[in-house]
Design an enzyme around this catalytic site. Sequence first.
Site, mmCIF file in Angstrom:
data_model
loop_
_atom_site.group_PDB
_atom_site.id
_atom_site.type_symbol
_atom_site.label_atom_id
_atom_site.label_comp_id
_atom_site.label_asym_id
_atom_site.label_seq_id
_atom_site.Cartn_x
_atom_site.Cartn_y
_atom_site.Cartn_z
ATOM 1 N N THR A 107 -33.435 -23.126 -35.344
ATOM 2 C CA THR A 107 -34.031 -23.197 -34.026
ATOM 3 C C THR A 107 -32.917 -23.651 -33.137
ATOM 4 O OG1 THR A 107 -36.139 -23.661 -35.025
ATOM 5 C CG2 THR A 107 -35.841 -24.510 -32.798
ATOM 6 N N ASP A 123 -45.456 -20.838 -40.167
ATOM 7 C CA ASP A 123 -45.836 -22.130 -39.577
ATOM 8 C C ASP A 123 -47.349 -22.337 -39.578
ATOM 9 O OD1 ASP A 123 -43.356 -23.194 -39.185
ATOM 10 O OD2 ASP A 123 -43.242 -22.746 -37.057
ATOM 11 N N SER A 150 -46.489 -25.929 -34.194
ATOM 12 C CA SER A 150 -45.036 -26.084 -34.139
ATOM 13 C C SER A 150 -44.646 -27.548 -34.139
ATOM 14 C CB SER A 150 -44.511 -25.431 -32.863
ATOM 15 O OG SER A 150 -43.133 -25.688 -32.702
HETATM 16 O O1 DON Z 1 -41.930 -24.367 -34.604
HETATM 17 C C1 DON Z 1 -41.560 -24.991 -35.596
HETATM 18 O O2 DON Z 1 -41.911 -26.109 -35.845
HETATM 19 C C2 DON Z 1 -40.567 -24.326 -36.533
HETATM 20 N N1 DON Z 1 -40.723 -22.918 -36.495
HETATM 21 C C3 DON Z 1 -39.182 -24.759 -36.161
HETATM 22 C C4 DON Z 1 -38.161 -24.257 -37.147
HETATM 23 C C5 DON Z 1 -36.874 -24.959 -37.064
HETATM 24 O O3 DON Z 1 -36.679 -25.860 -36.285
HETATM 25 C C6 DON Z 1 -35.838 -24.523 -38.013
HETATM 26 N N2 DON Z 1 -34.605 -25.169 -37.693
HETATM 27 N N3 DON Z 1 -33.846 -25.779 -38.181
#
Ligand code: DON
Length: 565
Positions: free
Chosen positions: A375, A417, A446
């Site tokens: 992310t 998720d 999320s």
């Molecule tokens: O929205 C969320 O919580 C996840 N899809 C975030 C994924 C994420 O941060 C991966 N990164 N390191």
Amino acid sequence: MKKFHACLLLSLLLFSAPVQGQVGFPKIYANAAVVSATQEASDAGIEIIRQGGNAVDAAVAVKFALAVTFPAAGNLGGGGFLVLRSADGSVHTLDFREMAPLAAHRDMYLDENGDVIDGLSTFGHLASGVPGTVDGMITALDRFGTLPLEVVMEPAIRLARDGFRLSWREAAALNRGRDRFAQFEGSRQYFTKADGSDFTEGELFVQADLARTLQRIADEGRDGFYAGETADLMVREMQENGGIFTHEDLANYRSVWREPLQVQYRDYTVHLMGPPSSGGIAIGQMLQKLEPYNLERMGYNSPETVHLITEVSRRVYADRAEFLGDPDFYDVPRAELLTPAYNRDRMRSFDPSRATPSAEVSHGNPVAASESWNTTHFSVVDNDGNAVSLTTTLNSGYGSFVSITGGGFLMNNEMDDFSIKPGVPNQFGLLGGEANAVEPGKRMLSSMTPTIVTRDGRLEMVLGTPGGSTIMTTVLQVFLNIAEFGMNVQQAVAAPRFHHQWMPDRLYFEPYTFNKATRDRLEWYGHELSPRRFYTGQANCIVVDEGGRIQTGADPRGMNHAAGF
Ligand code: DON
């Protein structure tokens, strides 16, 4: 659990390089600053501010530039959340999270025996939700921007069409993904080399199909993505390969202005994203649980502090699993979860000398107490004092690994998720139930936590990070490092981090976080310590000091870069 470790392994692959960059000193600017995952994207934001754009214009430019220069997470095919604080003091939060396609259903990732089919929600065409990024950026720009879409998209189009130089980190990550990219026609074309050789640092990376997609968006707005040629390409890619997207899914997608969450912690006002992010409620609950303690006196990363924060996190993540989901589908008791009396009550079982086993901790009963790798996060402050905190994602690095053939962009694997089966952890080891079950048109829960902090009505911090389930504990620690432990923002983002998420019942920590005496003490409390050989999060943050100077914290764990003037 296996999946959680697979995700940790992925993070290890992506972020296992030594810490580099400035560790102790913030870059300081007088007028405006952007901190993002790539130099090109940060520069794009500053270019737009220099042309007279505000923080929202800049954020949209940064976001599209990241879609080009940070393919693992930057994304057109994903989603995210934006927190904006205008110079007039108003706060607005935009949810451009992906939605489950209309043909999605709660058992879609289970076999005929009701068991989870490994990988189906994380890899390939069924893993994607309907992307929200493009609608989100256009919605934000329409309401708060000052420049035309084609102007703010110009740097991204240029970077895609003319190419940008690969960093060693991006080259290495692409090379590690080669076998997975090769399984999908579009990704094989865009992200592997025909002769099977490696990408190398400094090589020019041109993305002609992506440039054309971006141009269609610049020319036609939303319809350049959710209708016409781009939509046809997406639907064809999905339908020819076992996916379930339709034109109706794309036409229906809308980002949503949600009511911001606001939590008071001492003299700080913390502005956060509400559900379907769990991050805002989680940070609020953590701060309400921590406020009665004198953290400053307990000391940065002392065993007492780590023990307390761990016990706070354990209780908060247990609530997350039970109560949080898309508010359009599930009645999230957000006011009750953010009641100081409820949070104090949840800490009654806290024992300052013993870890509470997670098996003995369940979610609370907030109603009865009556009364939330890959992310990427970036932060922007402009010369008028507008601030944007934006976290966006494809979920794991390069999302589902599927690119839209002809469109040049990667699709998310955000469906993972959702709670794909009650009691079965997702790739971040997170549990969930009814609140977060798959339903058509629903947004998956999320952890992304873009955050803005004010004090006495003055903008003070713009915070956020990637990191899946670790996002909330990272944002909390960066905030406390500044608010309680006297660090500047660069020290605050660089400082080593730890993490506990209720289940699995382990206290994770980065290399060099705790010395032997602290580890011994934490074990004596009863914590199961789990050292991570790699890094947690990439926090790109800004602090505006009392003199009005803009201080930047670019996380040294990645290629993150601060620009400004
Ligand atoms: O929205 C969320 O919580 C996840 N899809 C975030 C994924 C994420 O941060 C991966 N990164 N390191």
